[in-house]
Design a protein around this motif. Sequence first.
Motif, PDB file in Angstrom:
ATOM      1  N   PRO A   1       0.822  -1.208   0.000  1.00  0.00           N
ATOM      2  CA  PRO A   1       0.000   0.000   0.000  1.00  0.00           C
ATOM      3  C   PRO A   1       0.859   1.262   0.000  1.00  0.00           C
ATOM      4  O   PRO A   1       1.942   1.314   0.593  1.00  0.00           O
ATOM      5  N   LEU A   2       0.366   2.288  -0.657  1.00  0.00           N
ATOM      6  CA  LEU A   2       1.025   3.585  -0.673  1.00  0.00           C
ATOM      7  C   LEU A   2       0.625   4.369   0.577  1.00  0.00           C
ATOM      8  O   LEU A   2      -0.428   4.115   1.178  1.00  0.00           O
ATOM      9  N   PRO A   3       1.432   5.361   0.968  1.00  0.00           N
ATOM     10  CA  PRO A   3       1.009   6.216   2.084  1.00  0.00           C
ATOM     11  C   PRO A   3      -0.355   6.844   1.854  1.00  0.00           C
ATOM     12  O   PRO A   3      -1.135   6.991   2.802  1.00  0.00           O
ATOM     13  N   ALA A   4      -0.661   7.191   0.593  1.00  0.00           N
ATOM     14  CA  ALA A   4      -1.962   7.791   0.294  1.00  0.00           C
ATOM     15  C   ALA A   4      -3.107   6.831   0.607  1.00  0.00           C
ATOM     16  O   ALA A   4      -4.205   7.275   0.980  1.00  0.00           O
ATOM     17  N   ASP A   5      -2.884   5.518   0.436  1.00  0.00           N
ATOM     18  CA  ASP A   5      -3.901   4.526   0.816  1.00  0.00           C
ATOM     19  C   ASP A   5      -4.251   4.684   2.298  1.00  0.00           C
ATOM     20  O   ASP A   5      -5.425   4.689   2.687  1.00  0.00           O
ATOM     21  N   GLY A   6      -3.207   4.797   3.123  1.00  0.00           N
ATOM     22  CA  GLY A   6      -3.417   4.896   4.551  1.00  0.00           C
ATOM     23  C   GLY A   6      -4.084   6.204   4.953  1.00  0.00           C
ATOM     24  O   GLY A   6      -4.946   6.221   5.839  1.00  0.00           O
ATOM     25  N   TRP A   7      -3.709   7.322   4.321  1.00  0.00           N
ATOM     26  CA  TRP A   7      -4.318   8.609   4.666  1.00  0.00           C
ATOM     27  C   TRP A   7      -5.792   8.627   4.273  1.00  0.00           C
ATOM     28  O   TRP A   7      -6.628   9.164   4.999  1.00  0.00           O
ATOM     29  N   ASN A   8      -6.092   8.031   3.120  1.00  0.00           N
ATOM     30  CA  ASN A   8      -7.484   7.936   2.697  1.00  0.00           C
ATOM     31  C   ASN A   8      -8.278   7.066   3.687  1.00  0.00           C
ATOM     32  O   ASN A   8      -9.411   7.394   4.059  1.00  0.00           O
ATOM     33  N   ALA A   9      -7.673   5.972   4.129  1.00  0.00           N
ATOM     34  CA  ALA A   9      -8.345   5.096   5.093  1.00  0.00           C
ATOM     35  C   ALA A   9      -8.599   5.810   6.413  1.00  0.00           C
ATOM     36  O   ALA A   9      -9.599   5.540   7.092  1.00  0.00           O
ATOM     37  N   GLN A  10      -7.730   6.728   6.787  1.00  0.00           N
ATOM     38  CA  GLN A  10      -7.920   7.454   8.043  1.00  0.00           C
ATOM     39  C   GLN A  10      -9.172   8.332   8.008  1.00  0.00           C
ATOM     40  O   GLN A  10      -9.845   8.512   9.025  1.00  0.00           O
ATOM     41  N   ILE A  11      -9.500   8.862   6.834  1.00  0.00           N
ATOM     42  CA  ILE A  11     -10.722   9.658   6.720  1.00  0.00           C
ATOM     43  C   ILE A  11     -11.944   8.757   6.904  1.00  0.00           C
ATOM     44  O   ILE A  11     -12.924   9.120   7.563  1.00  0.00           O
ATOM     45  N   SER A  12     -11.888   7.568   6.339  1.00  0.00           N
ATOM     46  CA  SER A  12     -12.968   6.606   6.500  1.00  0.00           C
ATOM     47  C   SER A  12     -13.097   6.178   7.959  1.00  0.00           C
ATOM     48  O   SER A  12     -14.206   6.100   8.512  1.00  0.00           O
ATOM     49  N   LEU A  13     -11.968   5.892   8.615  1.00  0.00           N
ATOM     50  CA  LEU A  13     -11.993   5.508  10.028  1.00  0.00           C
ATOM     51  C   LEU A  13     -12.553   6.628  10.890  1.00  0.00           C
ATOM     52  O   LEU A  13     -13.332   6.382  11.823  1.00  0.00           O
ATOM     53  N   LEU A  14     -12.156   7.853  10.592  1.00  0.00           N
ATOM     54  CA  LEU A  14     -12.663   9.000  11.331  1.00  0.00           C
ATOM     55  C   LEU A  14     -14.184   9.055  11.272  1.00  0.00           C
ATOM     56  O   LEU A  14     -14.860   9.264  12.300  1.00  0.00           O
ATOM     57  N   THR A  15     -14.744   8.826  10.096  1.00  0.00           N
ATOM     58  CA  THR A  15     -16.190   8.875   9.930  1.00  0.00           C
ATOM     59  C   THR A  15     -16.869   7.728  10.664  1.00  0.00           C
ATOM     60  O   THR A  15     -17.901   7.905  11.318  1.00  0.00           O
ATOM     61  N   GLY A  16     -16.295   6.530  10.560  1.00  0.00           N
ATOM     62  CA  GLY A  16     -16.860   5.383  11.264  1.00  0.00           C
ATOM     63  C   GLY A  16     -16.836   5.555  12.769  1.00  0.00           C
ATOM     64  O   GLY A  16     -17.763   5.125  13.478  1.00  0.00           O
ATOM     65  N   MET A  17     -15.789   6.189  13.299  1.00  0.00           N
ATOM     66  CA  MET A  17     -15.716   6.444  14.736  1.00  0.00           C
ATOM     67  C   MET A  17     -16.723   7.521  15.148  1.00  0.00           C
ATOM     68  O   MET A  17     -17.367   7.415  16.198  1.00  0.00           O
TER      69      MET A  17
END
Length: 493
Positions: free
Chosen positions: A233-249
Amino acid sequence: MPRRQIRVTGAAEAPLRAALRALRTGLDVPEAFGPQVLAEAERAAREPTLPAYDATDIPLFTIDPPTSTDLDQAMHLSRRPDGYRVRYAIADVAAFVVPGGLLDAEAHRRVTTLYFPDGKIPLHPPVLSEGAASLLPDQTCPAVLWTIDLDADGRPTATDVRRALVRSRAKLDYESVQKQLEAGTAEEPLALLKDIGLLREQQEVARGGISLNVPEQEITERDGAYELTYRAPLPADGWNAQISLLTGMAAAELMLAYGTGVLRTLPAAPDGAVGRLRRTARALRIDWPHHVSYAELIRSLDPHLPHHAAFLQECTTLLRGAGYTVFRGGVTPDLTTHAAVAAPYTHCMAPLRRLVDLPHSRLRSSGGTPIASELCLAAAAGQEPPEWVLAALDDLPKRMAEGTRRAGAAERECVDIVEAALLKDRVGELFDGTVVDVQEREPTVGTVQLESPAVVARIRSEEGAGALPLGERLRVRLTQADPGSAKVLFAPA
């Protein structure tokens, strides 16, 4: 979380396709949509229920694989005087799917989109999932729009969620996003993905959460032969996932405060599972001092290194046991957190692909309509949720568990089939590998991780040869590779 993902490029050979067809039959995977379901989907695509709030002035963008057309989420990021603002639009399937209708019933039957190396079995008819309901660029469509304000350290300070009309401006992919961020050419809404993503990763570290950068297993065809590699995975994959995690939390916190909801929960891993993982670390020559926590170790690994990639794949075994926890009437459940997230969390970000999200990996509603989103909308508005949402809650965990088991079985079998297809003409050949697991009750049987190709498969010592050498690098001989039975077997050379 899947143990590994697979993608096939190029024309797959006949034995592979035949084995995949047999797998779908064996799993009783639903194939084509019936004519009445398709007719209802066509009508819904033409006449969705549109919200009054117009947010089409927000220049949203999506980040997905280049060929994806079922786009669940779009975002816009901006600065505030004292922090940041995240706007996250999620496709509003409820604008198209009527509770109790044919589409709703069909989505309940399918539960989740199933992905196979040679195609996918969608949750909704493509006219919706890849058309009218998808957040495609330059298409005005209904969405559930989250607005989450963050302070300068990336901590949430305010949350709002409402239905809105939205219009994405651009469809981006991870590779191009990464290049723009590295070159410094990204405009501010995209450039902030890195800034906010890094802050959210720091928040994850502080609360003890873990994000596994699990490499994606790729099968490619070159000059008539197949190759298996890992894509880290690229760093951008992880940063994008953090936005999704933020919303789920944020969604989980809304529902907990409201007193009714559904959470994605995961208990802490048992000691035995952690012990097995430590043995795997030793086998792969990964230094894991006893004073170093699991979370610290994960963050130190580089998925570009083959032995680190193999270990990250095995780390997903600690995520087994995740489930869906329903609560209502203000009674807080005993378990509210997801061990990997290290916080309360819910799935609500993939309604085009998962039932539980149906208004993040597989959560939905009364059928084809989004339960998690409906509960959050009701909580934010201080209103009672629709009756069909409450009626669907009790049955949801069982239905999601059944769908998740089928998706997991499909994934595991696909891995075995593809690996067997790649190796079917190489029976008798020698490979270099490492024994990464040995069965305690039968030490002549275990798992071997090949150096090349990137295969993890079963190994069995010949009679009288003794126990397998856990953690040892050795030469192994391929003794069986049959795509029809999805079996690959090695023996010490």
